[in-house]
Scaffold this motif. Structure first.
Motif, PDB file in Angstrom:
ATOM      1  N   GLY A  17      23.243 144.680  24.311  1.00 36.56           N
ATOM      2  CA  GLY A  17      23.526 145.890  23.543  1.00 36.56           C
ATOM      3  C   GLY A  17      22.728 147.080  24.047  1.00 36.56           C
ATOM      4  O   GLY A  17      21.935 146.977  25.002  1.00 36.56           O
ATOM      5  N   LEU A  18      22.915 148.221  23.403  1.00 40.82           N
ATOM      6  CA  LEU A  18      22.211 149.451  23.793  1.00 40.82           C
ATOM      7  C   LEU A  18      20.701 149.235  23.776  1.00 40.82           C
ATOM      8  O   LEU A  18      20.007 149.481  24.764  1.00 40.82           O
ATOM      9  N   VAL A  19      20.168 148.767  22.659  1.00 36.38           N
ATOM     10  CA  VAL A  19      18.716 148.609  22.519  1.00 36.38           C
ATOM     11  C   VAL A  19      18.233 147.371  23.275  1.00 36.38           C
ATOM     12  O   VAL A  19      17.245 147.416  24.008  1.00 36.38           O
TER      13      VAL A  19
ATOM     14  N   ARG B 185      26.624 136.226  23.045  1.00 35.77           N
ATOM     15  CA  ARG B 185      27.244 135.676  21.852  1.00 35.77           C
ATOM     16  C   ARG B 185      28.044 134.396  22.138  1.00 35.77           C
ATOM     17  O   ARG B 185      28.119 133.500  21.300  1.00 35.77           O
TER      18      ARG B 185
ATOM     19  N   ASP C   5      25.992 132.008  19.044  1.00 37.75           N
ATOM     20  CA  ASP C   5      26.460 132.913  17.986  1.00 37.75           C
ATOM     21  C   ASP C   5      25.393 132.916  16.886  1.00 37.75           C
ATOM     22  O   ASP C   5      25.159 131.911  16.215  1.00 37.75           O
ATOM     23  N   LEU C   6      24.755 134.051  16.727  1.00 43.65           N
ATOM     24  CA  LEU C   6      23.605 134.119  15.814  1.00 43.65           C
ATOM     25  C   LEU C   6      24.008 134.035  14.346  1.00 43.65           C
ATOM     26  O   LEU C   6      23.144 133.898  13.473  1.00 43.65           O
TER      27      LEU C   6
ATOM     28  N   ALA D  68      19.928 142.205  18.004  1.00 45.67           N
ATOM     29  CA  ALA D  68      21.319 141.823  17.723  1.00 45.67           C
ATOM     30  C   ALA D  68      21.650 142.228  16.298  1.00 45.67           C
ATOM     31  O   ALA D  68      20.877 141.982  15.380  1.00 45.67           O
TER      32      ALA D  68
ATOM     33  N   GLY E 215      15.184 148.059  11.678  1.00 44.83           N
ATOM     34  CA  GLY E 215      15.967 148.704  10.626  1.00 44.83           C
ATOM     35  C   GLY E 215      16.634 149.927  11.217  1.00 44.83           C
ATOM     36  O   GLY E 215      17.070 149.912  12.368  1.00 44.83           O
TER      37      GLY E 215
ATOM     38  N   TYR F  88      25.904 147.943   5.314  1.00 45.17           N
ATOM     39  CA  TYR F  88      24.988 147.800   6.462  1.00 45.17           C
ATOM     40  C   TYR F  88      23.543 148.005   5.995  1.00 45.17           C
ATOM     41  O   TYR F  88      22.648 147.223   6.325  1.00 45.17           O
TER      42      TYR F  88
ATOM     43  N   LYS G 128      20.333 145.398   6.009  1.00 46.19           N
ATOM     44  CA  LYS G 128      19.132 145.680   6.805  1.00 46.19           C
ATOM     45  C   LYS G 128      17.881 145.735   5.922  1.00 46.19           C
ATOM     46  O   LYS G 128      16.805 145.271   6.327  1.00 46.19           O
TER      47      LYS G 128
ATOM     48  N   LEU H 290      19.761 156.674  18.241  1.00 47.62           N
ATOM     49  CA  LEU H 290      19.420 156.358  19.630  1.00 47.62           C
ATOM     50  C   LEU H 290      20.606 156.685  20.528  1.00 47.62           C
ATOM     51  O   LEU H 290      21.752 156.720  20.059  1.00 47.62           O
TER      52      LEU H 290
ATOM     53  N   HIS I 202      27.951 153.052  23.220  1.00 52.94           N
ATOM     54  CA  HIS I 202      29.381 152.833  22.964  1.00 52.94           C
ATOM     55  C   HIS I 202      30.060 154.198  22.832  1.00 52.94           C
ATOM     56  O   HIS I 202      29.617 155.025  22.042  1.00 52.94           O
TER      57      HIS I 202
HETATM   58  N1  LIG Z   1      22.248 152.604  18.144  1.00 55.23           N
HETATM   59  C1  LIG Z   1      21.521 153.334  17.310  1.00 55.23           C
HETATM   60  O1  LIG Z   1      21.611 154.572  17.283  1.00 55.23           O
HETATM   61  C2  LIG Z   1      20.552 152.645  16.380  1.00 55.23           C
HETATM   62  C3  LIG Z   1      19.842 153.452  15.486  1.00 55.23           C
HETATM   63  C4  LIG Z   1      18.942 152.859  14.613  1.00 55.23           C
HETATM   64  C5  LIG Z   1      18.774 151.480  14.636  1.00 55.23           C
HETATM   65  N2  LIG Z   1      19.466 150.705  15.513  1.00 55.23           N
HETATM   66  C6  LIG Z   1      19.249 149.254  15.466  1.00 55.23           C
HETATM   67  O2  LIG Z   1      19.038 148.726  16.751  1.00 55.23           O
HETATM   68  C7  LIG Z   1      19.569 147.390  16.819  1.00 55.23           C
HETATM   69  C8  LIG Z   1      20.455 147.289  18.050  1.00 55.23           C
HETATM   70  O3  LIG Z   1      21.495 148.238  17.963  1.00 55.23           O
HETATM   71  P1  LIG Z   1      22.388 148.646  19.228  1.00 55.23           P
HETATM   72  O4  LIG Z   1      22.760 150.059  19.054  1.00 55.23           O
HETATM   73  O5  LIG Z   1      21.740 148.176  20.463  1.00 55.23           O
HETATM   74  O6  LIG Z   1      23.700 147.779  18.954  1.00 55.23           O
HETATM   75  P2  LIG Z   1      24.772 147.231  20.020  1.00 55.23           P
HETATM   76  O7  LIG Z   1      24.738 148.040  21.260  1.00 55.23           O
HETATM   77  O8  LIG Z   1      26.055 147.110  19.281  1.00 55.23           O
HETATM   78  O9  LIG Z   1      24.214 145.783  20.379  1.00 55.23           O
HETATM   79  C9  LIG Z   1      24.197 144.774  19.433  1.00 55.23           C
HETATM   80  C10 LIG Z   1      24.072 143.458  20.147  1.00 55.23           C
HETATM   81  O10 LIG Z   1      24.100 142.417  19.161  1.00 55.23           O
HETATM   82  C11 LIG Z   1      24.927 141.381  19.648  1.00 55.23           C
HETATM   83  N3  LIG Z   1      25.511 140.596  18.564  1.00 55.23           N
HETATM   84  C12 LIG Z   1      26.209 141.065  17.515  1.00 55.23           C
HETATM   85  N4  LIG Z   1      26.615 140.051  16.767  1.00 55.23           N
HETATM   86  C13 LIG Z   1      26.177 138.900  17.364  1.00 55.23           C
HETATM   87  C14 LIG Z   1      26.294 137.528  17.068  1.00 55.23           C
HETATM   88  N5  LIG Z   1      26.969 137.102  16.003  1.00 55.23           N
HETATM   89  N6  LIG Z   1      25.716 136.641  17.910  1.00 55.23           N
HETATM   90  C15 LIG Z   1      25.037 137.061  19.001  1.00 55.23           C
HETATM   91  N7  LIG Z   1      24.891 138.353  19.335  1.00 55.23           N
HETATM   92  C16 LIG Z   1      25.463 139.265  18.512  1.00 55.23           C
HETATM   93  C17 LIG Z   1      26.007 142.099  20.417  1.00 55.23           C
HETATM   94  O11 LIG Z   1      26.657 141.208  21.262  1.00 55.23           O
HETATM   95  P3  LIG Z   1      28.162 141.515  21.769  1.00 55.23           P
HETATM   96  O12 LIG Z   1      27.961 142.458  22.911  1.00 55.23           O
HETATM   97  O13 LIG Z   1      28.681 140.192  22.129  1.00 55.23           O
HETATM   98  O14 LIG Z   1      28.892 142.151  20.614  1.00 55.23           O
HETATM   99  C18 LIG Z   1      25.193 143.163  21.130  1.00 55.23           C
HETATM  100  O15 LIG Z   1      24.651 142.668  22.313  1.00 55.23           O
HETATM  101  C19 LIG Z   1      20.277 147.144  15.510  1.00 55.23           C
HETATM  102  O16 LIG Z   1      19.480 146.394  14.671  1.00 55.23           O
HETATM  103  C20 LIG Z   1      20.474 148.533  14.927  1.00 55.23           C
HETATM  104  O17 LIG Z   1      20.446 148.508  13.533  1.00 55.23           O
HETATM  105  C21 LIG Z   1      20.360 151.256  16.384  1.00 55.23           C
END
Ligand SMILES: NC(=O)c1ccc[n+]([C@@H]2O[C@H](COP(=O)([O-])OP(=O)(O)OC[C@H]3O[C@@H](n4cnc5c(N)ncnc54)[C@H](OP(=O)(O)O)[C@@H]3O)[C@@H](O)[C@H]2O)c1
Length: 327
Positions: free
Chosen positions: A14-16, A37, A41-42, A64, A107, A137, A141, A167, A173
């Motif tokens: 994912g992004l983070v 995944r 699968d978490l 994740a 969070g 959501y 969280k 972020l 995405h």
């Molecule tokens: N993006 C932001 O602006 C932002 C802001 C504040 C906080 N956050 C927090 O940062 C964290 C990461 O966010 P992100 O933006 O990096 O999200 P993301 O790009 O959507 O990445 C999420 C990751 O989780 C994996 N995942 C989801 N469901 C899963 C499952 N059932 N089993 C295994 N892996 C699974 C996804 O795998 P797949 O690729 O297979 O779907 C993906 O690799 C989250 O907790 C989010 O709340 C993000």
């Protein structure tokens, strides 16, 4: 953590998660455990427990989650609350049972009450009604944060929680239906440039202010907290400054090289005038962001062009105004 520690980064694609993996590798951590995944699968409790029993993980970073923008949150609330509750409950509990030394849970600034006093301090969590559009959501969280704090108190489990701001960066995405505000804008300006659209329209006046942290800075802060912070209190992670959405749109227009004009749909709501977190708790530990918006946007657009841009000539989504209301 020492450089040979065995570290599980959940959600490493994912992004983070991908930024955290880059950061760990650059810092010299060599024993990273990564599962996508299809391998783990978490949401599957038995599989997660078996994984932790087998792998002898020392440290866990949970990146994740089911994450999305306003539209996805409004349309798929059931998926957001179920998947996030399952993922975090399974991982936190299995990690504690397996004797993991420390865990970081993420969070988000959007968990804070809708009308929290600005800049938002950590104490504001659960102090007022939340933003309704992402409630499933946010409730999930907040349960994850409470679980970390309860496991610390009852079992002595060193689980810490960070609250990232919005972020952006490589790995984001950009799909119009699911993206967050900033990558959505990049996509919109890019599509308009490719299609020769004369105007890109922004919801409202463009005066509301929001904060954005480049994801590599977020990853740097995660490592900083894993290496230096062991408290029960949540920690805000952000740039410490905000920007008017209209100014951000102007910066993105320049980065993308879009020659048209920026319009405003004044019939659309502005949303909250300001959303900025107080990051003094984090800054007091010595951490500062390194990458400002101009450089971060440039790097993100370059990544988008190589990895996520639709094949030219792109057809723009039918005149969708840019909204930032719930972020
Ligand atoms: N993006 C932001 O602006 C932002 C802001 C504040 C906080 N956050 C927090 O940062 C964290 C990461 O966010 P992100 O933006 O990096 O999200 P993301 O790009 O959507 O990445 C999420 C990751 O989780 C994996 N995942 C989801 N469901 C899963 C499952 N059932 N089993 C295994 N892996 C699974 C996804 O795998 P797949 O690729 O297979 O779907 C993906 O690799 C989250 O907790 C989010 O709340 C993000």
């Amino acid at each position: 953590m020492d450089r040979n520690s065995r570290i599980f980064v959940a959600g490493h694609r994912g992004l983070v998660g991908s930024a955290i993996v880059r950061q760990l590798a650059e810092t010299g951590y060599t024993d990273l455990v990564l599962r996508d995944r299809s391998q783990l699968d978490l949401t599957d409790q038995a599989a997660v427990r078996a994984f932790f029993d087998r792998e002898e993980i020392a440290y866990v970073i949970i990146a994740a989650a089911k994450v999305g923008g306003i539209l996805a949150n409004e349309r798929c609330g059931a998926d957001f609350i179920r998947d996030n509750l399952l993922i975090q409950t399974n991982v936190i509990d299995a990690a504690w049972r397996a004797g993991v030394k420390k865990l970081l849970f993420l969070g988000s600034s959007c968990l804070y009450p809708k009308h929290a006093e600005q800049p938002i301090k950590e104490e504001a969590l659960l102090s007022g009604p939340m933003e309704p559009s992402n409630k499933p959501y946010a409730v999930a969280k907040i349960a994850g944060i409470t679980m970390c704090q309860a496991y610390r108190k009852q079992y002595g489990f060193n689980a810490i929680c960070a609250m990232p701001s919005n972020l952006y960066g490589p790995g984001d995405h950009f799909e119009p239906e699911t993206s967050h505000a900033l990558p959505g804008m990049i996509r919109r300006f890019h599509d308009a440039k490719m299609a020769g659209d004369p105007t890109v329209t922004l919801w409202g006046t463009g005066t509301p202010r929001r904060e954005f942290l480049y994801v590599d800075d977020m990853a740097d802060a995660c490592l900083h907290l894993m290496e230096r912070y062991d408290g029960e209190d949540i920690v805000n992670v952000g740039p410490g400054e905000d920007i008017a959405i209209g100014d951000l749109a102007g910066m993105i227009r320049e980065t993308v090289g879009y020659p048209g004009t920026l319009g405003h749909d004044l019939d659309k709501p502005d949303g909250h005038p300001r959303k900025l977190m107080d990051v003094s708790r984090l800054f007091a530990t010595g951490w500062r962001p390194k990458i400002g918006l101009p450089e971060g946007l440039q790097r993100t657009y370059e990544w988008f062009l190589k990895n996520a841009a639709p094949p030219a000539p792109a057809q723009p989504a039918p005149a969708q105004p840019i909204s930032h209301a719930a972020e």
